[in-house]
Design a protein around this motif. Sequence first.
Motif, short mmCIF file in Angstrom:
data_model
loop_
_atom_site.label_atom_id
_atom_site.label_comp_id
_atom_site.label_asym_id
_atom_site.label_seq_id
_atom_site.Cartn_x
_atom_site.Cartn_y
_atom_site.Cartn_z
N ILE A 55 43.27 -17.47 43.56
CA ILE A 55 43.40 -18.96 43.30
C ILE A 55 44.32 -19.24 42.07
N HIS A 56 45.18 -20.09 42.44
CA HIS A 56 46.11 -20.40 41.24
C HIS A 56 45.79 -21.52 40.50
N PRO A 86 43.86 -30.32 43.40
CA PRO A 86 42.59 -31.05 44.24
C PRO A 86 42.27 -30.13 45.28
N ASP A 87 43.22 -29.69 46.22
CA ASP A 87 43.07 -28.84 47.47
C ASP A 87 42.49 -27.53 46.97
N THR A 88 42.78 -27.01 45.63
CA THR A 88 42.52 -25.81 45.41
C THR A 88 40.86 -25.75 44.83
N VAL A 89 40.56 -26.97 44.36
CA VAL A 89 39.23 -26.99 43.71
C VAL A 89 38.32 -27.02 45.26
N HIS A 90 38.51 -27.29 46.42
CA HIS A 90 37.70 -27.44 47.50
C HIS A 90 37.55 -25.76 47.87
N ARG A 91 38.44 -24.99 47.88
CA ARG A 91 38.29 -23.46 47.97
C ARG A 91 37.25 -22.84 47.19
N LEU A 92 37.00 -23.37 45.91
CA LEU A 92 36.14 -22.89 45.12
C LEU A 92 34.64 -22.97 45.70
N ALA A 93 34.37 -23.90 46.48
CA ALA A 93 33.16 -24.37 47.17
C ALA A 93 32.55 -22.98 48.23
N ASP A 94 33.76 -22.48 48.47
CA ASP A 94 33.60 -21.18 49.56
C ASP A 94 33.02 -19.88 49.14
N ALA A 101 39.47 -24.29 32.70
CA ALA A 101 40.00 -25.11 33.58
C ALA A 101 39.26 -25.37 34.77
N VAL A 102 38.93 -24.04 35.06
CA VAL A 102 37.96 -23.99 36.55
C VAL A 102 36.30 -24.83 36.27
N VAL A 103 35.77 -24.33 35.26
CA VAL A 103 34.55 -25.05 35.04
C VAL A 103 34.99 -26.50 34.79
N SER A 104 35.81 -26.94 34.20
CA SER A 104 36.08 -28.43 34.21
C SER A 104 36.09 -29.05 35.57
N ARG A 105 37.13 -28.60 36.40
CA ARG A 105 37.46 -29.18 37.56
C ARG A 105 36.25 -28.92 38.45
N CYS A 106 35.39 -27.78 38.37
CA CYS A 106 34.31 -27.76 39.08
C CYS A 106 33.17 -28.90 38.70
N ALA A 107 32.97 -29.01 37.57
CA ALA A 107 31.90 -30.07 37.34
C ALA A 107 32.18 -31.48 37.58
N GLU A 108 33.84 -31.69 37.60
CA GLU A 108 34.23 -33.16 37.96
C GLU A 108 33.97 -33.36 39.79
N ALA A 109 33.92 -32.11 40.25
CA ALA A 109 33.78 -32.13 41.85
C ALA A 109 32.35 -32.06 42.12
N GLY A 110 31.35 -31.59 41.22
CA GLY A 110 30.10 -31.31 41.50
C GLY A 110 29.93 -29.91 42.36
N ILE A 111 30.66 -28.99 41.97
CA ILE A 111 30.56 -27.70 42.80
C ILE A 111 29.81 -27.06 41.48
#
Length: 181
Positions: free
Chosen positions: A134-135, A149-157, A171-181
């Motif tokens: 994941i870049h 944003p499209d990369t954030v959805h890969r994290l859910a898998d 950066a990952v934790v911030s984006r995951c929190a925003e996306a509810g992951i």
Amino acid sequence: AALSEQVVAQEHNGDAATELTVVRQLVMGAQVDGIVLWPGLNSSATVDFLKQEDIPFVLMPEPDIDIHHRHSTVNADDAGASTCLVQHLIEGGNRRIGFASWGTAISSHSGVRQRYRHYTTALSQAGLDVPDPIHVEGSMGDDNMDLAPDTVHRLADLDALFCATDVVAGAVVSRCAEAGI
């Protein structure tokens, strides 16, 4: 009593040309008995200069072993730590473990390259698939790294994620929190 030793810290922002300039100024402007160098992405010119001036030096913490294999180094055990971390994640029941890094770090940054190599080895030895990395957008030293944003959805898998650095993890934790992951 007067100090007989002095430690001088200088910053070079990871730029090889600036690093060489800073080291030259230190060596030429003062009595220097030795240097502890935190190398940038390519410190070959600085190393060559120190050897030419006969100044003892030690490279730390993550010198590129392919370039600096003949020099004294102090290094963290990226290999052992990476293997232990991935094994711990696997023992915890995680099977889909991703790896997040920035830009070309897997090929250009020796510490990240070692972490990634041992991450993939540990997964392979456990018979698990190695997903594409994941870049994170940004570069080393960039406090504003971000995920598309499209990369954030890969994290859910994924069950777990191995982040190359603390800044990448932030950066990952911030984006995951925003996306509810």
